[in-house]
Scaffold this motif. Structure first.
Motif, PDB file in Angstrom:
ATOM      1  N   ARG A 197       0.930  -1.149  -0.068  1.00 63.63           N
ATOM      2  CA  ARG A 197       0.081   0.033  -0.060  1.00 63.63           C
ATOM      3  C   ARG A 197       0.945   1.198   0.026  1.00 63.63           C
ATOM      4  N   GLN A 198       0.426   2.287  -0.677  1.00 63.26           N
ATOM      5  CA  GLN A 198       1.294   3.614  -0.756  1.00 63.26           C
ATOM      6  C   GLN A 198       0.668   4.740   0.163  1.00 63.26           C
ATOM      7  N   SER A 199       1.255   4.748   1.382  1.00 63.27           N
ATOM      8  CA  SER A 199       1.120   5.763   2.105  1.00 63.27           C
ATOM      9  C   SER A 199       1.854   7.176   1.847  1.00 63.27           C
ATOM     10  N   ALA A 200       1.879   8.188   2.522  1.00 63.97           N
ATOM     11  CA  ALA A 200       2.629   9.555   2.328  1.00 63.97           C
ATOM     12  C   ALA A 200       4.131   9.093   2.524  1.00 63.97           C
ATOM     13  N   GLY A 201       4.263   8.066   3.745  1.00 65.27           N
ATOM     14  CA  GLY A 201       5.660   7.790   4.088  1.00 65.27           C
ATOM     15  C   GLY A 201       6.128   7.124   2.861  1.00 65.27           C
ATOM     16  N   MET A 202       5.673   6.129   2.193  1.00 68.91           N
ATOM     17  CA  MET A 202       6.310   5.089   1.024  1.00 68.91           C
ATOM     18  C   MET A 202       6.441   6.196  -0.135  1.00 68.91           C
ATOM     19  N   VAL A 203       5.533   7.082  -0.405  1.00 72.33           N
ATOM     20  CA  VAL A 203       5.757   7.998  -1.826  1.00 72.33           C
ATOM     21  C   VAL A 203       6.854   8.852  -1.486  1.00 72.33           C
ATOM     22  N   LEU A 204       6.783   9.473  -0.427  1.00 75.45           N
ATOM     23  CA  LEU A 204       7.973  10.415  -0.006  1.00 75.45           C
ATOM     24  C   LEU A 204       9.340   9.795  -0.014  1.00 75.45           C
ATOM     25  N   LYS A 205       9.364   8.506   0.417  1.00 77.12           N
ATOM     26  CA  LYS A 205      10.771   7.688   0.251  1.00 77.12           C
ATOM     27  C   LYS A 205      11.117   7.981  -1.312  1.00 77.12           C
ATOM     28  N   VAL A 206      10.371   7.519  -2.224  1.00 76.73           N
ATOM     29  CA  VAL A 206      10.547   7.336  -3.421  1.00 76.73           C
ATOM     30  C   VAL A 206      10.688   8.689  -4.110  1.00 76.73           C
ATOM     31  N   ALA A 207      10.134   9.522  -3.660  1.00 74.82           N
ATOM     32  CA  ALA A 207      10.064  11.152  -4.179  1.00 74.82           C
ATOM     33  C   ALA A 207      11.528  11.516  -3.902  1.00 74.82           C
ATOM     34  N   ARG A 208      12.040  11.336  -2.547  1.00 75.69           N
ATOM     35  CA  ARG A 208      13.192  11.805  -2.040  1.00 75.69           C
ATOM     36  C   ARG A 208      14.626  11.157  -2.834  1.00 75.69           C
ATOM     37  N   ALA A 209      14.323  10.036  -3.290  1.00 73.71           N
ATOM     38  CA  ALA A 209      15.208   9.413  -4.130  1.00 73.71           C
ATOM     39  C   ALA A 209      15.442   9.829  -5.705  1.00 73.71           C
ATOM     40  N   GLY A 210      14.364  10.586  -5.981  1.00 72.45           N
ATOM     41  CA  GLY A 210      14.394  11.246  -7.186  1.00 72.45           C
ATOM     42  C   GLY A 210      14.028  10.300  -8.271  1.00 72.45           C
ATOM     43  N   ILE A 211      12.859   9.585  -7.666  1.00 70.78           N
ATOM     44  CA  ILE A 211      12.377   8.471  -8.796  1.00 70.78           C
ATOM     45  C   ILE A 211      10.955   9.104  -9.262  1.00 70.78           C
TER      46      ILE A 211
END
Length: 260
Positions: A197-211
């Motif tokens: 499941r994609q919560s804010a915590g999951m999405v922000l991990k990916v965004a911070r990595a630049g993906i």
């Protein structure tokens, strides 16, 4: 697909199975392993992480980057000593602030303060290639334990770069990002495939990595969609062989008839 050593992930137990008609039989069950590792950054304990006991160095690197503690180029060293992941990073003041926020219960501020995160990528991903990557969601570890998640990194043509399995959906993302950083893979032209499941915590991990693109076979949460919209990340949920749903930033997906 990356091959996983089952001994790193699985323990075997004998257990009593009871049927609804009262029949009883002892069977052997493969059970996912769990271990705890302490992440210590600049001699400050940041977190105790429950994880599958594999790819721990990758986990440490991915956690540091995906939680916004430091950029990849700011990690000066990282070593595994027993059950401790010891890292040295630049910007030590930020590390102390992160630890302060975490210990005071204000860590949600860092999770939700996503307005400053902007993904720098012009890569387009063809919808047909995304559909073709459903096979990468399968894991032999999960098939025998039913207790793990998987995260995979896919290139813009739909080819598998790497995959990681873990008992935690967050950890699986940290590991695959950390592995990519160690192998000097360009994250801005890749996308992340997840079983969770994609919560804010999951999405922000990916965004911070630049993906720029995050795809899951599962559901997004409202906080995950809002975080994707704010950061410019394309979020796709409910991926199957015949359907998917784009919840944010659909302009990162190509629908041209000639493919990519």
């Amino acid at each position: 697909m990356n091959k996983h050593n089952n001994n790193d992930y699985i323990s075997t137990y004998k257990a009593l199975e009871i049927s609804n008609n009262g029949d009883q039989v002892y069977k052997e069950y493969n059970v996912a392993k769990e271990a705890t590792f302490d992440l210590i950054i600049n001699d400050i304990k940041i977190a105790s992480i429950l994880t599958s006991p594999s790819k721990i160095k990758e986990l440490g690197i991915g956690y540091i980057v995906c939680e916004g503690i430091a950029k990849a180029h700011e990690i000066k060293s990282i070593e595994l000593e027993g059950t401790s992941i010891n890292a040295q990073v630049e910007n030590s003041d930020d590390v102390e602030l992160w630890q302060e926020l975490r210990s005071s219960g204000c860590i949600g501020f860092r999770w939700e303060n996503s307005e400053e995160i902007t993904i720098d990528s012009n890569t387009l991903f063809h919808y047909y290639n995304v559909f073709n990557t459903t096979t990468y969601l399968k894991s032999g570890i999960h098939s025998v334990t039913r207790g793990t998640h998987l995260a995979a990194l896919i290139d813009s043509r739909g080819n598998l770069i790497s995959s990681c399995v873990d008992i935690g959906r967050h950890n699986a993302i940290d590991k695959v990002v950390g592995e990519a950083i160690l192998n000097k893979i360009e994250l801005s032209s890749s996308y992340l495939l997840s079983t969770g499941r994609q919560s804010a915590g999951m999405v922000l991990k990916v965004a911070r990595a630049g993906i720029p693109l995050l795809v899951t076979k599962s559901a997004p949460l409202d906080t995950g969609i809002d975080a994707a919209i704010r950061t410019g990340l394309c979020l796709i949920g409910f991926l199957s062989t015949d359907k998917m749903t784009i919840f944010a930033n659909e302009d990162r997906i190509s629908f041209t008839t000639n493919g990519v």
